[in-house]
Design a protein around this motif. Structure first.
Motif, PDB file in Angstrom:
ATOM      1  N   GLN A 151      41.962  16.811  20.164  1.00  0.00           N
ATOM      2  CA  GLN A 151      42.742  16.187  21.233  1.00  0.00           C
ATOM      3  C   GLN A 151      43.668  15.136  20.620  1.00  0.00           C
ATOM      4  OE1 GLN A 151      40.081  14.634  24.164  1.00  0.00           O
ATOM      5  NE2 GLN A 151      39.717  16.625  25.123  1.00  0.00           N
ATOM      6  N   VAL A 152      44.951  15.304  20.890  1.00  0.00           N
ATOM      7  CA  VAL A 152      45.957  14.382  20.366  1.00  0.00           C
ATOM      8  C   VAL A 152      46.777  13.857  21.557  1.00  0.00           C
ATOM      9  CG1 VAL A 152      47.939  14.094  18.850  1.00  0.00           C
ATOM     10  CG2 VAL A 152      46.074  15.641  18.209  1.00  0.00           C
ATOM     11  N   THR A 153      46.943  12.574  21.672  1.00  0.00           N
ATOM     12  CA  THR A 153      47.745  11.953  22.737  1.00  0.00           C
ATOM     13  C   THR A 153      49.164  11.731  22.241  1.00  0.00           C
ATOM     14  OG1 THR A 153      45.782  10.840  23.630  1.00  0.00           O
ATOM     15  CG2 THR A 153      47.930   9.973  24.270  1.00  0.00           C
ATOM     16  N   VAL A 154      50.133  12.294  22.971  1.00  0.00           N
ATOM     17  CA  VAL A 154      51.526  12.177  22.563  1.00  0.00           C
ATOM     18  C   VAL A 154      52.341  11.657  23.761  1.00  0.00           C
ATOM     19  CG1 VAL A 154      51.918  14.614  23.127  1.00  0.00           C
ATOM     20  CG2 VAL A 154      53.528  13.429  21.643  1.00  0.00           C
ATOM     21  N   PRO A 155      53.222  10.684  23.566  1.00  0.00           N
ATOM     22  CA  PRO A 155      54.045  10.183  24.684  1.00  0.00           C
ATOM     23  C   PRO A 155      55.175  11.153  25.036  1.00  0.00           C
ATOM     24  CG  PRO A 155      54.588   9.012  22.677  1.00  0.00           C
ATOM     25  CD  PRO A 155      53.438   9.911  22.344  1.00  0.00           C
ATOM     26  N   VAL A 156      55.380  11.420  26.318  1.00  0.00           N
ATOM     27  CA  VAL A 156      56.474  12.290  26.770  1.00  0.00           C
ATOM     28  C   VAL A 156      57.279  11.536  27.850  1.00  0.00           C
ATOM     29  CG1 VAL A 156      55.281  14.425  26.236  1.00  0.00           C
ATOM     30  CG2 VAL A 156      54.948  13.378  28.476  1.00  0.00           C
ATOM     31  N   ARG A 157      58.573  11.855  27.971  1.00  0.00           N
ATOM     32  CA  ARG A 157      59.460  11.211  28.942  1.00  0.00           C
ATOM     33  C   ARG A 157      59.938  12.229  29.981  1.00  0.00           C
ATOM     34  NH1 ARG A 157      63.968   8.698  25.182  1.00  0.00           N
ATOM     35  NH2 ARG A 157      63.825  10.865  24.425  1.00  0.00           N
ATOM     36  N   LYS A 207      58.039  17.920  27.319  1.00  0.00           N
ATOM     37  CA  LYS A 207      56.698  18.501  27.359  1.00  0.00           C
ATOM     38  C   LYS A 207      56.162  18.663  25.929  1.00  0.00           C
ATOM     39  CE  LYS A 207      58.034  23.393  27.370  1.00  0.00           C
ATOM     40  NZ  LYS A 207      57.899  24.674  28.089  1.00  0.00           N
ATOM     41  N   PRO A 208      54.851  18.549  25.739  1.00  0.00           N
ATOM     42  CA  PRO A 208      54.279  18.688  24.383  1.00  0.00           C
ATOM     43  C   PRO A 208      54.453  20.106  23.846  1.00  0.00           C
ATOM     44  CG  PRO A 208      52.726  17.628  25.897  1.00  0.00           C
ATOM     45  CD  PRO A 208      53.837  18.191  26.725  1.00  0.00           C
ATOM     46  N   VAL A 209      54.801  20.188  22.586  1.00  0.00           N
ATOM     47  CA  VAL A 209      54.917  21.472  21.889  1.00  0.00           C
ATOM     48  C   VAL A 209      53.983  21.443  20.683  1.00  0.00           C
ATOM     49  CG1 VAL A 209      56.459  23.044  20.677  1.00  0.00           C
ATOM     50  CG2 VAL A 209      57.307  21.767  22.656  1.00  0.00           C
ATOM     51  N   VAL A 210      53.087  22.406  20.587  1.00  0.00           N
ATOM     52  CA  VAL A 210      52.087  22.446  19.506  1.00  0.00           C
ATOM     53  C   VAL A 210      52.489  23.502  18.486  1.00  0.00           C
ATOM     54  CG1 VAL A 210      49.684  22.829  18.924  1.00  0.00           C
ATOM     55  CG2 VAL A 210      50.260  21.705  21.079  1.00  0.00           C
ATOM     56  N   ARG A 211      52.611  23.073  17.268  1.00  0.00           N
ATOM     57  CA  ARG A 211      52.855  23.998  16.153  1.00  0.00           C
ATOM     58  C   ARG A 211      51.771  23.765  15.096  1.00  0.00           C
ATOM     59  NH1 ARG A 211      57.985  22.039  17.397  1.00  0.00           N
ATOM     60  NH2 ARG A 211      59.465  23.652  18.126  1.00  0.00           N
ATOM     61  N   LYS A 212      51.362  24.807  14.404  1.00  0.00           N
ATOM     62  CA  LYS A 212      50.310  24.706  13.376  1.00  0.00           C
ATOM     63  C   LYS A 212      50.917  24.905  11.995  1.00  0.00           C
ATOM     64  CE  LYS A 212      46.760  26.703  16.380  1.00  0.00           C
ATOM     65  NZ  LYS A 212      45.762  27.785  16.529  1.00  0.00           N
ATOM     66  N   GLU A 213      50.427  24.136  11.053  1.00  0.00           N
ATOM     67  CA  GLU A 213      50.804  24.327   9.651  1.00  0.00           C
ATOM     68  C   GLU A 213      49.567  24.076   8.784  1.00  0.00           C
ATOM     69  OE1 GLU A 213      52.565  19.808   8.859  1.00  0.00           O
ATOM     70  OE2 GLU A 213      53.792  21.573   8.417  1.00  0.00           O
ATOM     71  N   THR A 214      49.476  24.794   7.688  1.00  0.00           N
ATOM     72  CA  THR A 214      48.333  24.683   6.780  1.00  0.00           C
ATOM     73  C   THR A 214      48.704  23.777   5.623  1.00  0.00           C
ATOM     74  OG1 THR A 214      47.598  26.911   7.345  1.00  0.00           O
ATOM     75  CG2 THR A 214      46.709  25.954   5.326  1.00  0.00           C
ATOM     76  N   ARG A 215      47.852  22.757   5.397  1.00  0.00           N
ATOM     77  CA  ARG A 215      48.088  21.823   4.303  1.00  0.00           C
ATOM     78  C   ARG A 215      46.786  21.631   3.526  1.00  0.00           C
ATOM     79  NH1 ARG A 215      50.208  16.354   6.595  1.00  0.00           N
ATOM     80  NH2 ARG A 215      48.427  16.720   7.975  1.00  0.00           N
ATOM     81  N   PRO A 216      46.845  21.543   2.187  1.00  0.00           N
ATOM     82  CA  PRO A 216      45.620  21.251   1.416  1.00  0.00           C
ATOM     83  C   PRO A 216      45.173  19.812   1.655  1.00  0.00           C
ATOM     84  CG  PRO A 216      47.528  21.275  -0.043  1.00  0.00           C
ATOM     85  CD  PRO A 216      48.006  21.731   1.308  1.00  0.00           C
ATOM     86  N   VAL A 217      43.877  19.637   1.884  1.00  0.00           N
ATOM     87  CA  VAL A 217      43.365  18.301   2.178  1.00  0.00           C
ATOM     88  C   VAL A 217      42.247  17.859   1.240  1.00  0.00           C
ATOM     89  CG1 VAL A 217      43.988  18.411   4.615  1.00  0.00           C
ATOM     90  CG2 VAL A 217      41.766  19.275   3.883  1.00  0.00           C
ATOM     91  N   GLU A 218      41.603  18.783   0.507  1.00  0.00           N
ATOM     92  CA  GLU A 218      40.477  18.380  -0.347  1.00  0.00           C
ATOM     93  C   GLU A 218      40.256  19.436  -1.422  1.00  0.00           C
ATOM     94  OE1 GLU A 218      35.824  16.860   0.149  1.00  0.00           O
ATOM     95  OE2 GLU A 218      36.792  18.020   1.755  1.00  0.00           O
ATOM     96  N   ARG A 219      39.825  19.009  -2.601  1.00  0.00           N
ATOM     97  CA  ARG A 219      39.507  19.913  -3.715  1.00  0.00           C
ATOM     98  C   ARG A 219      38.036  19.734  -4.091  1.00  0.00           C
ATOM     99  NH1 ARG A 219      43.252  18.641  -6.803  1.00  0.00           N
ATOM    100  NH2 ARG A 219      44.604  20.475  -6.564  1.00  0.00           N
ATOM    101  N   LEU A 220      37.329  20.843  -4.297  1.00  0.00           N
ATOM    102  CA  LEU A 220      35.912  20.821  -4.667  1.00  0.00           C
ATOM    103  C   LEU A 220      35.749  21.425  -6.052  1.00  0.00           C
ATOM    104  CD1 LEU A 220      32.915  20.377  -3.859  1.00  0.00           C
ATOM    105  CD2 LEU A 220      32.932  22.716  -2.972  1.00  0.00           C
TER     106      LEU A 220
END
Length: 268
Positions: A179-185, A220-233
């Motif tokens: 859940q992400v809160t984004v301001p809209v006008r 209105k909110p627009v949701v787009r997905k992108e893949t980013r590296p966040v951790e290395r094991l």
């Protein structure tokens, strides 16, 4: 002849044939007069090690589990019966070599084979003094001295590397809600009423119907997905040293001396 072996190495060692069969233990070591090197050993076999058979040392070598000889266990069992009395004549030595199908080593015409430590310089033509466990060492004169060697087992503890398990790295995909809160006008209509006080008419003020359209806008909110590296094991191994106590049973021999003259018995 095993020139690299010494009587001290050979005594009481296990004797192993080319197939890995244990024949018995070394009882006596016989040296050649000409070279003062071990040429024959006797092996204690049979029940309680009461039987002694002659075994040649040609091509023999010492390993961790005992002395490895070039003759089979069955050949040793069928060897000619010769008394291990401290000396071998040339005829007896030749008979034994013929039995084992081995060439007779060249020695001096009057040389024999005796048992005992190299360099003792005693024992006559056959040479040598006995170097066997539990038998008397004879000298030229006097009464033979009694001698017995006591042996004991010792723990020989080492380490070996064994596989204890596996560590596997695997990644998999799971789905979760965020859940992400984004301001809209957005636009709203605001109505303002202004009274006309001067009473003067203006164009378009005629009596009648009129209509105007105003467009309203909103975000209105627009949701787009992108893949980013966040951790290395990364996985690696490291060696950790710890102390472990090893327990084992060992056997050892004890001397039991019984003196009939004083009716005393001593243990040591």
């Amino acid at each position: 002849m095993a020139s690299t072996l010494s009587p001290q190495q050979l005594l009481d060692s296990a004797v192993v044939d080319p197939e890995g069969n244990k024949i018995g233990k070394v009882g006596n070591v016989y040296l050649a007069d000409a070279t003062r090197q071990p040429e024959w050993i006797t092996v204690r076999t049979g029940l309680f090690g009461t039987k002694e058979s002659f075994v040649p040392l040609q091509g023999a070598n010492m390993e961790r589990d005992g002395v490895h000889v070039n003759v089979a266990k069955d050949q040793v069992s069928e060897a000619p019966r010769i008394d291990a009395d401290g000396r071998l004549s040339m005829d007896e030595s030749a008979e034994l070599y013929r039995h084992y199908g081995m060439p007779v080593p060249r020695t001096a015409p009057d040389a024999g084979i005796g048992r005992g430590p190299a360099g003792s310089g005693q024992g006559g033509r056959a040479g040598g003094r006995p170097e066997d466990r539990g038998k008397a060492a004879k000298s030229g004169k006097g009464t033979p001295d009694a001698e017995m060697i006591r042996s004991e087992e010792q723990l020989n503890v080492g380490t070996e590397q064994v596989e204890t398990g596996h560590v596997r790295l695997r990644k998999y995909v799971v789905t979760e809600e965020q859940q992400v809160t984004v301001p809209v006008r957005h636009e709203e209509v605001r109505i303002e009423r202004e009274p006309i006080t001067d009473g003067s008419a203006r164009p378009g003020d005629e009596l009648g119907e009129q209509e105007q359209d105003i467009a309203l806008h909103a975000e209105k909110p627009v949701v787009r997905k992108e893949t980013r590296p966040v951790e290395r094991l990364r996985a690696s191994t490291e060696t950790v040293t710890e102390d472990q106590t090893v327990t084992g049973e060992v056997r050892k021999e004890q001397f039991d001396v019984q003196d009939d003259s004083t009716k005393k018995r001593r243990k040591s």
